[in-house]
Structure formats: C-alpha cells, structure tokens
Scaffold this motif. Structure first.
Motif, PDB file in Angstrom:
ATOM      1  N   ASP A  32       4.049  -3.312   6.307  1.00 29.17           N
ATOM      2  CA  ASP A  32       4.753  -2.261   7.050  1.00 29.17           C
ATOM      3  C   ASP A  32       6.025  -1.875   6.303  1.00 29.17           C
ATOM      4  OD1 ASP A  32       5.779  -0.524   8.885  1.00 29.17           O
ATOM      5  OD2 ASP A  32       6.275  -2.039  10.396  1.00 29.17           O
ATOM      6  N   ARG A  33       6.125  -0.622   5.929  1.00 30.21           N
ATOM      7  CA  ARG A  33       7.312  -0.120   5.226  1.00 30.21           C
ATOM      8  C   ARG A  33       8.053   0.931   6.061  1.00 30.21           C
ATOM      9  NH1 ARG A  33       6.316  -3.972   2.206  1.00 30.21           N
ATOM     10  NH2 ARG A  33       6.228  -3.847  -0.066  1.00 30.21           N
ATOM     11  N   SER A  34       7.687   1.079   7.318  1.00 30.50           N
ATOM     12  CA  SER A  34       8.191   2.183   8.130  1.00 30.50           C
ATOM     13  C   SER A  34       9.711   2.172   8.300  1.00 30.50           C
ATOM     14  CB  SER A  34       7.517   2.183   9.507  1.00 30.50           C
ATOM     15  OG  SER A  34       7.736   0.947  10.179  1.00 30.50           O
ATOM     16  N   SER A 125      -3.624   3.216   6.327  1.00 32.24           N
ATOM     17  CA  SER A 125      -2.791   2.518   5.357  1.00 32.24           C
ATOM     18  C   SER A 125      -3.540   1.321   4.763  1.00 32.24           C
ATOM     19  CB  SER A 125      -1.493   2.041   6.020  1.00 32.24           C
ATOM     20  OG  SER A 125      -0.697   3.143   6.409  1.00 32.24           O
ATOM     21  N   ASP A 126      -4.290   0.603   5.592  1.00 34.35           N
ATOM     22  CA  ASP A 126      -5.089  -0.524   5.091  1.00 34.35           C
ATOM     23  C   ASP A 126      -6.104  -0.035   4.064  1.00 34.35           C
ATOM     24  OD1 ASP A 126      -3.707  -2.068   6.920  1.00 34.35           O
ATOM     25  OD2 ASP A 126      -5.323  -2.065   8.405  1.00 34.35           O
ATOM     26  N   TYR A 127      -6.730   1.088   4.372  1.00 36.49           N
ATOM     27  CA  TYR A 127      -7.724   1.669   3.466  1.00 36.49           C
ATOM     28  C   TYR A 127      -7.096   2.005   2.110  1.00 36.49           C
ATOM     29  CZ  TYR A 127     -10.866   5.222   1.521  1.00 36.49           C
ATOM     30  OH  TYR A 127     -11.666   5.959   0.675  1.00 36.49           O
ATOM     31  N   LEU A 128      -5.982   2.726   2.141  1.00 34.64           N
ATOM     32  CA  LEU A 128      -5.336   3.145   0.898  1.00 34.64           C
ATOM     33  C   LEU A 128      -4.803   1.957   0.112  1.00 34.64           C
ATOM     34  CD1 LEU A 128      -3.388   6.235   2.294  1.00 34.64           C
ATOM     35  CD2 LEU A 128      -5.372   6.292   0.772  1.00 34.64           C
ATOM     36  N   ASP A 203       1.323  -5.088  -6.301  1.00 31.04           N
ATOM     37  CA  ASP A 203       1.007  -5.013  -4.870  1.00 31.04           C
ATOM     38  C   ASP A 203       2.188  -4.446  -4.085  1.00 31.04           C
ATOM     39  OD1 ASP A 203      -1.470  -6.039  -5.369  1.00 31.04           O
ATOM     40  OD2 ASP A 203      -1.097  -8.017  -4.514  1.00 31.04           O
ATOM     41  N   THR A 204       3.401  -4.817  -4.495  1.00 33.03           N
ATOM     42  CA  THR A 204       4.596  -4.296  -3.830  1.00 33.03           C
ATOM     43  C   THR A 204       4.740  -2.800  -4.056  1.00 33.03           C
ATOM     44  OG1 THR A 204       5.741  -6.427  -4.081  1.00 33.03           O
ATOM     45  CG2 THR A 204       7.112  -4.490  -3.673  1.00 33.03           C
ATOM     46  N   ALA A 205       4.489  -2.355  -5.296  1.00 29.83           N
ATOM     47  CA  ALA A 205       4.571  -0.931  -5.609  1.00 29.83           C
ATOM     48  C   ALA A 205       3.540  -0.130  -4.823  1.00 29.83           C
ATOM     49  CB  ALA A 205       4.381  -0.711  -7.109  1.00 29.83           C
ATOM     50  N   VAL A 206       2.317  -0.640  -4.735  1.00 28.92           N
ATOM     51  CA  VAL A 206       1.270   0.050  -3.970  1.00 28.92           C
ATOM     52  C   VAL A 206       1.642   0.093  -2.496  1.00 28.92           C
ATOM     53  CG1 VAL A 206      -1.128  -0.074  -3.210  1.00 28.92           C
ATOM     54  CG2 VAL A 206      -0.572  -0.463  -5.605  1.00 28.92           C
ATOM     55  N   ALA A 207       2.211  -0.995  -1.979  1.00 32.05           N
ATOM     56  CA  ALA A 207       2.639  -1.013  -0.579  1.00 32.05           C
ATOM     57  C   ALA A 207       3.697   0.053  -0.328  1.00 32.05           C
ATOM     58  CB  ALA A 207       3.174  -2.394  -0.211  1.00 32.05           C
ATOM     59  N   ASP A 208       4.626   0.226  -1.278  1.00 32.33           N
ATOM     60  CA  ASP A 208       5.659   1.270  -1.147  1.00 32.33           C
ATOM     61  C   ASP A 208       5.018   2.654  -1.168  1.00 32.33           C
ATOM     62  OD1 ASP A 208       7.473  -0.783  -1.188  1.00 32.33           O
ATOM     63  OD2 ASP A 208       8.191  -0.408  -3.215  1.00 32.33           O
ATOM     64  N   LEU A 209       4.073   2.864  -2.078  1.00 28.84           N
ATOM     65  CA  LEU A 209       3.388   4.152  -2.183  1.00 28.84           C
ATOM     66  C   LEU A 209       2.616   4.468  -0.905  1.00 28.84           C
ATOM     67  CD1 LEU A 209       2.281   6.642  -3.661  1.00 28.84           C
ATOM     68  CD2 LEU A 209       0.597   5.141  -4.772  1.00 28.84           C
ATOM     69  N   VAL A 210       1.891   3.492  -0.400  1.00 24.17           N
ATOM     70  CA  VAL A 210       1.119   3.684   0.831  1.00 24.17           C
ATOM     71  C   VAL A 210       2.055   3.889   2.021  1.00 24.17           C
ATOM     72  CG1 VAL A 210      -0.463   2.558   2.450  1.00 24.17           C
ATOM     73  CG2 VAL A 210      -0.895   2.442  -0.016  1.00 24.17           C
ATOM     74  N   GLY A 211       3.177   3.170   2.022  1.00 24.37           N
ATOM     75  CA  GLY A 211       4.153   3.358   3.098  1.00 24.37           C
ATOM     76  C   GLY A 211       4.675   4.778   3.126  1.00 24.37           C
ATOM     77  N   TYR A 212       4.935   5.342   1.938  1.00 21.79           N
ATOM     78  CA  TYR A 212       5.373   6.737   1.880  1.00 21.79           C
ATOM     79  C   TYR A 212       4.276   7.679   2.380  1.00 21.79           C
ATOM     80  CZ  TYR A 212       6.173  11.393   0.185  1.00 21.79           C
ATOM     81  OH  TYR A 212       6.281  12.758   0.144  1.00 21.79           O
ATOM     82  N   MET A 213       3.036   7.437   1.979  1.00 20.55           N
ATOM     83  CA  MET A 213       1.937   8.304   2.408  1.00 20.55           C
ATOM     84  C   MET A 213       1.731   8.221   3.914  1.00 20.55           C
ATOM     85  SD  MET A 213      -0.643   7.573  -0.789  1.00 20.55           S
ATOM     86  CE  MET A 213      -1.901   8.782  -0.362  1.00 20.55           C
TER      87      MET A 213
END
Length: 254
Positions: A32-34, A125-128, A203-213
């Motif tokens: 969760d990056r919200s 978000s899980d999918y992405l 994994d952290t970078a992808v989590a940030d990217l997905v959080g933005y999306m």
C-alpha cells in the motif's frame, strides 16, 4: 465526449492485456502506497520515463501531480518532455499504426488500468505488481520476452535494465488430470544478467509505480475515504439522537 463515455471507451481497450491470472499464476499482494507521497512521486517519475513511451493516460493531466506535493517547476523540469505543457494530458508520441506494426496490438490507455484489472484473483494493483515482476527471457517470442501472469504477452519488459534478464525454471510433473501425461510446473526464476537494482530495490520501485497507477485511476480516492468516515460518523450520531428523541417522545405519550 463526457467523462463516463470516455471511461467506457478506455475500458474497452483493456482486454488487450488479457484477464488477470489468465495463466493460473497466483497474484502477489501489492504494498500500500496510498499515504506515502515520496513513493507516489517516485512512481510518477517511473511512469513518465517508462510507461508513456508506448501507453497514454489520457484522463490525467500533468498538473494534477500537484496533488502529490510536486510544484509546477518540479513537474516541468522532471516529468515533462520538450513539447509538453503542464496543463496537457498524459499522451504518448507513439502512433497507433506504428504500435500495431511493432507489437501486433495498440498498447491500452493506462488511466484506469489499476481499477479495470481488479478481479476475483486480486485487486488491480495486485495484478500490475505481479505482472511487472514476472517477465522472463523467451527467445520464441517476437519481443524476446514472456510473462507468467499473461502468457505470450505482446509487451516487452520495459524495465529490464532495472530488473536485469531472467529465465524461467520449469519442472516436469505428472498431470493431475491425466496420469499418462507430464505437465510443466513453474519452479522459479533464474537471474541471467543482473540489472541496476537488486531484487528488493526492484520490487520497491515496482510497488511505487503501481501505487502511482492506483492513485491515477482515482486521484480523489483519499478525499472520498475521508469524507466517507465523516459521513458514517454523522449518520451514527444522527441515529443515536433520533433514537433518544423517539424514546423521549413515546415516554411522554405513555
């Protein structure tokens, strides 16, 4: 075209990415990056640098990134291409006919992809998050890449420089539906060439990217949730007051 009609038009493009977990691959839970503004800002930077080369986000304006704590100068200096303006929509310079020729399909608009990809297998978000972390090298594919979540995907691994090159390990097992046959079962990834990031960093970078999306799919979601809490509290207080008034009224009647 009004917003609802445009939204429906964009959702019609989503099947190009196929259904979530079509390959039977279990989805990982996206962090969760919200409420992490720094992570969302980093995700916006990754989105502009890696996703907008082929995809558009035509429901999002660059100046909406001010909601993430970015100033207009920061947006201009770090997130805009030469010809873009802060008030412009996030569009790609890639022509649809070129994309069709190169990838066999026009890359879908990503404005609401994090909402559109939600299914019984997990959230969008899980999918992405899982999708962007399960690319592997496959010389049989036109792009040289394949994916565990979307088998035979047309999209190449645009983040390969960060993640590095990986191959997939498969083992032979008896088919549970037919004992006379053998089935391939996923047994993990093998790093062929390291990227600029290690596993945790990627994994952290992808989590940030997905959080933005996820934020981009509904920029007002934080406000909606806050208002929802206040509305529930108001209704609870009103219900309590109405109950006590009703009890007082009937006490006088009796």
């Amino acid at each position: 075209m009004n917003f609802s009609r445009k939204l429906l038009a964009l959702l019609a493009l989503v099947p190009a990415l196929t259904m979530a977990s079509e390959g039977g691959f279990a989805l990982d839970k996206a962090p969760d990056r919200s409420n992490n503004m720094a992570a969302l800002q980093h995700g916006a930077k990754l989105f502009v640098n890696y996703c907008l080369n082929c995809h558009s986000a035509s429901l999002m304006r660059y100046n909406r990134l001010k909601d993430l704590g970015l100033s207009e100068d920061q947006i201009k200096n770090n997130l805009l291409f030469t010809s873009d303006k802060v008030g412009d929509m996030m569009t790609t310079a890639l022509a649809a006919k070129d994309a069709k020729a190169w990838f066999g399909v026009v890359p879908p608009d990503l404005s609401v992809i994090a909402r559109a990809r939600a299914s019984s297998a997990g959230s969008g978000s899980d999918y992405l998050y899982t999708y962007l972390r399960t690319f592997y090298q496959d010389d049989t594919r036109p792009s040289g890449w394949n994916n565990m979540v979307v088998p035979n995907v047309a999209m190449p691994n645009v983040l390969w420089e960060l993640q590095g090159i990986r191959s997939v390990k498969m083992v032979e097992e008896k088919d549970p539906h037919d004992e006379g046959k053998m089935a391939h079962k996923f047994a993990g990834f093998e790093q062929v060439k390291p990227g600029t990031m290690n596993l945790l960093e990627y994994d952290t970078a992808v989590a940030d990217l997905v959080g933005y999306m996820d934020w981009m799919a509904e920029p007002a979601q934080a406000t909606r949730k806050r208002l929802g809490v206040w509305v529930v509290l108001f209704l609870a207080a009103f219900a309590l007051l109405a109950w006590r008034l009703n009890a007082s009224f009937w006490k006088e009647v009796e």
